[in-house]
Motif scaffolding. Structure first.
Motif, PDB file in Angstrom:
ATOM      1  N   CYS A   1       9.797  55.195  23.028  1.00 32.88           N
ATOM      2  CA  CYS A   1       9.654  55.234  24.494  1.00 32.88           C
ATOM      3  C   CYS A   1       8.756  54.105  24.984  1.00 32.88           C
ATOM      4  O   CYS A   1       9.062  53.430  25.975  1.00 32.88           O
ATOM      5  CB  CYS A   1       9.101  56.585  24.929  1.00 32.88           C
ATOM      6  N   ASP A   2       7.638  53.888  24.294  1.00 30.70           N
ATOM      7  CA  ASP A   2       6.724  52.808  24.693  1.00 30.70           C
ATOM      8  C   ASP A   2       7.407  51.445  24.573  1.00 30.70           C
ATOM      9  O   ASP A   2       7.274  50.592  25.468  1.00 30.70           O
ATOM     10  CB  ASP A   2       5.466  52.849  23.827  1.00 30.70           C
ATOM     11  N   LYS A   3       8.146  51.255  23.503  1.00 25.84           N
ATOM     12  CA  LYS A   3       8.825  49.977  23.301  1.00 25.84           C
ATOM     13  C   LYS A   3       9.906  49.756  24.365  1.00 25.84           C
ATOM     14  O   LYS A   3      10.034  48.662  24.927  1.00 25.84           O
ATOM     15  CB  LYS A   3       9.437  49.943  21.897  1.00 25.84           C
ATOM     16  N   SER A   4      10.665  50.799  24.647  1.00 28.72           N
ATOM     17  CA  SER A   4      11.729  50.683  25.646  1.00 28.72           C
ATOM     18  C   SER A   4      11.160  50.455  27.035  1.00 28.72           C
ATOM     19  O   SER A   4      11.735  49.725  27.845  1.00 28.72           O
ATOM     20  CB  SER A   4      12.597  51.946  25.629  1.00 28.72           C
ATOM     21  N   LEU A   5      10.002  51.073  27.312  1.00 26.91           N
ATOM     22  CA  LEU A   5       9.397  50.900  28.629  1.00 26.91           C
ATOM     23  C   LEU A   5       8.911  49.469  28.826  1.00 26.91           C
ATOM     24  O   LEU A   5       9.038  48.902  29.923  1.00 26.91           O
ATOM     25  CB  LEU A   5       8.231  51.886  28.786  1.00 26.91           C
ATOM     26  N   LYS A   6       8.373  48.853  27.775  1.00 28.88           N
ATOM     27  CA  LYS A   6       7.945  47.449  27.874  1.00 28.88           C
ATOM     28  C   LYS A   6       9.144  46.539  28.138  1.00 28.88           C
ATOM     29  O   LYS A   6       9.072  45.614  28.947  1.00 28.88           O
ATOM     30  CB  LYS A   6       7.235  47.037  26.588  1.00 28.88           C
ATOM     31  N   GLU A   7      10.247  46.801  27.443  1.00 31.99           N
ATOM     32  CA  GLU A   7      11.449  46.000  27.682  1.00 31.99           C
ATOM     33  C   GLU A   7      11.983  46.214  29.092  1.00 31.99           C
ATOM     34  O   GLU A   7      12.495  45.277  29.729  1.00 31.99           O
ATOM     35  CB  GLU A   7      12.517  46.365  26.641  1.00 31.99           C
ATOM     36  N   LEU A   8      11.853  47.443  29.595  1.00 34.16           N
ATOM     37  CA  LEU A   8      12.308  47.725  30.955  1.00 34.16           C
ATOM     38  C   LEU A   8      11.474  46.969  31.981  1.00 34.16           C
ATOM     39  O   LEU A   8      12.006  46.432  32.968  1.00 34.16           O
ATOM     40  CB  LEU A   8      12.239  49.240  31.219  1.00 34.16           C
ATOM     41  N   TYR A   9      10.165  46.893  31.754  1.00 35.67           N
ATOM     42  CA  TYR A   9       9.299  46.130  32.645  1.00 35.67           C
ATOM     43  C   TYR A   9       9.691  44.649  32.653  1.00 35.67           C
ATOM     44  O   TYR A   9       9.693  43.994  33.704  1.00 35.67           O
ATOM     45  CB  TYR A   9       7.838  46.285  32.232  1.00 35.67           C
ATOM     46  N   LYS A  10      10.024  44.111  31.482  1.00 37.94           N
ATOM     47  CA  LYS A  10      10.437  42.707  31.416  1.00 37.94           C
ATOM     48  C   LYS A  10      11.729  42.487  32.193  1.00 37.94           C
ATOM     49  O   LYS A  10      11.882  41.482  32.908  1.00 37.94           O
ATOM     50  CB  LYS A  10      10.623  42.287  29.958  1.00 37.94           C
ATOM     51  N   SER A  11      12.665  43.423  32.082  1.00 40.04           N
ATOM     52  CA  SER A  11      13.931  43.283  32.809  1.00 40.04           C
ATOM     53  C   SER A  11      13.722  43.369  34.315  1.00 40.04           C
ATOM     54  O   SER A  11      14.346  42.632  35.089  1.00 40.04           O
ATOM     55  CB  SER A  11      14.908  44.377  32.353  1.00 40.04           C
ATOM     56  N   VAL A  12      12.813  44.246  34.735  1.00 48.96           N
ATOM     57  CA  VAL A  12      12.528  44.365  36.163  1.00 48.96           C
ATOM     58  C   VAL A  12      11.854  43.107  36.686  1.00 48.96           C
ATOM     59  O   VAL A  12      12.081  42.671  37.824  1.00 48.96           O
ATOM     60  CB  VAL A  12      11.662  45.620  36.422  1.00 48.96           C
ATOM     61  N   LYS A  13      11.019  42.495  35.851  1.00 49.82           N
ATOM     62  CA  LYS A  13      10.394  41.225  36.239  1.00 49.82           C
ATOM     63  C   LYS A  13      11.439  40.159  36.526  1.00 49.82           C
ATOM     64  O   LYS A  13      11.308  39.366  37.461  1.00 49.82           O
ATOM     65  CB  LYS A  13       9.461  40.742  35.121  1.00 49.82           C
ATOM     66  N   GLU A  14      12.476  40.117  35.694  1.00 47.46           N
ATOM     67  CA  GLU A  14      13.528  39.137  35.903  1.00 47.46           C
ATOM     68  C   GLU A  14      14.237  39.362  37.236  1.00 47.46           C
ATOM     69  O   GLU A  14      14.653  38.424  37.903  1.00 47.46           O
ATOM     70  CB  GLU A  14      14.549  39.211  34.754  1.00 47.46           C
ATOM     71  N   VAL A  15      14.371  40.638  37.618  1.00 45.90           N
ATOM     72  CA  VAL A  15      15.028  40.948  38.893  1.00 45.90           C
ATOM     73  C   VAL A  15      14.186  40.464  40.059  1.00 45.90           C
ATOM     74  O   VAL A  15      14.696  39.942  41.050  1.00 45.90           O
ATOM     75  CB  VAL A  15      15.294  42.464  38.996  1.00 45.90           C
ATOM     76  N   PHE A  16      12.846  40.637  39.955  1.00 46.94           N
ATOM     77  CA  PHE A  16      11.943  40.265  41.040  1.00 46.94           C
ATOM     78  C   PHE A  16      11.268  38.914  40.784  1.00 46.94           C
ATOM     79  O   PHE A  16      10.095  38.730  41.097  1.00 46.94           O
ATOM     80  CB  PHE A  16      10.860  41.343  41.212  1.00 46.94           C
ATOM     81  N   LYS A  17      12.001  37.979  40.226  1.00 49.32           N
ATOM     82  CA  LYS A  17      11.415  36.673  39.947  1.00 49.32           C
ATOM     83  C   LYS A  17      10.961  35.982  41.220  1.00 49.32           C
ATOM     84  O   LYS A  17       9.903  35.350  41.270  1.00 49.32           O
ATOM     85  CB  LYS A  17      12.438  35.794  39.220  1.00 49.32           C
ATOM     86  N   THR A  18      11.741  36.080  42.266  1.00 53.00           N
ATOM     87  CA  THR A  18      11.412  35.393  43.520  1.00 53.00           C
ATOM     88  C   THR A  18      10.395  36.154  44.352  1.00 53.00           C
ATOM     89  O   THR A  18       9.802  35.584  45.267  1.00 53.00           O
ATOM     90  CB  THR A  18      12.687  35.193  44.341  1.00 53.00           C
ATOM     91  N   ASP A  19      10.214  37.413  44.055  1.00 51.52           N
ATOM     92  CA  ASP A  19       9.275  38.236  44.826  1.00 51.52           C
ATOM     93  C   ASP A  19       7.956  38.303  44.066  1.00 51.52           C
ATOM     94  O   ASP A  19       7.790  39.078  43.125  1.00 51.52           O
ATOM     95  CB  ASP A  19       9.856  39.637  45.040  1.00 51.52           C
TER      96      ASP A  19
END
Length: 335
Positions: A253-271
């Motif tokens: 769960c911890d590992k997947s959550l870190k990867e999820l945060y990275k993916s969300v960062k990519e979505v909000f690159k401009t923000d």
């Protein structure tokens, strides 16, 4: 009334009359209020809360009383939802097609109100008006034979639109017996779709998020995101409850959550603001170690002996092993 009792020059009565649109129900029937009066909200709240609360109840006790009240409300709501999904009124066996349709559409409580209006409609009197428009028909409906207490219903055959002068549907969302009487006259055995409010139906709580998701307007209110937030929070809570007893599952769960945060960062690159919020949340989620053991007041931690003082050491030296006191008593000698 002001002229009858001579209150034309009274300032208080003039103010009340000027604000008649706020308190007179006959003047606000064009607004949807579900039939609730202005004072009912506070009265219902007081009745629900004050059964255990007293004048001396403090804030902590009131919180627990309110918490139990909310649990009871939710339990009653769950029970009512189950009854509305599983039970059917007695009208299912009735010969009236209109009552059968209402029983399939409305909740149990709303169906009882509709059945009462239906009984009034069957006992009411109706007469037609001559109109120049062939599609628009006007009727006068009254529960009295002399039409002393009547309302006018307009019926458009082309659009099956029904409008009553009592404005009951506009105020409460339920058809009045005047309209039901005209529907019965024209053999309309199903409630028109435009007169069925979803809030009064059995499916009032279904497809909440689907309806919100269908609306792609970005300018909509942020409160429309609430159903999705509640659903995703529930899913994450269920996942945590399942994985909390297994170390491998927690690591995953911890590992997947870190990867999820990275993916969300990519979505909000401009923000940049959103990206900063995500980074702050990651810092907050870092493991916090236990603080260092500090010297505490009072009894020392287990394993650490307290240093004895001067008077305590002196007492131990002068104490006799076979006596209670710290000094040998003077015992008189017997010859």
């Amino acid at each position: 009334m002001m002229e009858l009792y001579g209150h034309e020059k009274k300032e208080w009565f003039e103010q009340v009359y000027d604000q008649r649109h706020k308190w007179c129900t006959a003047l606000n029937r064009d607004m949807f209020s579900a039939g609730i009066l202005s004072s009912q909200r506070s009265e219902v709240t007081n009745k629900a809360i004050s059964f255990n609360a007293k004048a001396t109840t403090n804030l902590f006790e009131f919180y627990h009383i309110f918490e139990q009240t909310v649990k009871r409300w939710r339990s009653n709501e769950t029970s009512d939802n189950f009854r509305n999904r599983t039970e059917r009124p007695k009208a299912v066996k009735s010969k009236s097609k209109l009552l059968k349709h209402a029983a399939d559409v409305y909740t149990l409580a709303l169906y009882n109100d509709f059945e009462t209006e239906y009984e009034w409609a069957m006992a009411s009197f109706l007469r037609a008006f001559a109109t120049e428009n062939s599609q628009l028909k006007l009727f006068e409906v009254s529960p009295e034979e002399d039409f002393s207490n009547s309302h006018t219903v307009a019926y458009d055959e082309a659009t099956t639109e029904l409008v009553c002068s009592c404005q009951c549907f506009t105020e409460t969302g339920m058809l009045c017996f005047h309209i039901i009487r005209v529907m019965h006259m024209f053999s309309i055995f199903q409630i028109p779709q435009q007169y069925i409010l979803k809030r009064w139906t059995r499916l009032a709580k279904s497809a909440v998020w689907e309806n919100v998701q269908a609306d792609k307007d970005q300018s909509q209110n942020a409160q429309l995101w609430t159903p999705w937030r509640h659903a995703i929070t529930k899913n994450f809570y269920n996942l945590v409850s399942i994985c909390q007893s297994n170390e491998d599952a927690r690591t995953l769960c911890d590992k997947s959550l870190k990867e999820l945060y990275k993916s969300v960062k990519e979505v909000f690159k401009t923000d940049q603001q959103k990206q900063q919020e995500i980074e702050d949340e990651e810092l907050r989620r870092q493991t916090v170690e236990n603080p260092e053991v500090i010297k505490t007041k009072g009894r020392p931690p287990k394993g650490n002996k307290r240093v004895k003082g001067h008077f305590e050491k002196r007492k131990m030296k002068t104490r006799h092993p076979n006596e209670y006191g710290t000094k040998t008593p003077n015992v008189p000698q017997v010859e």
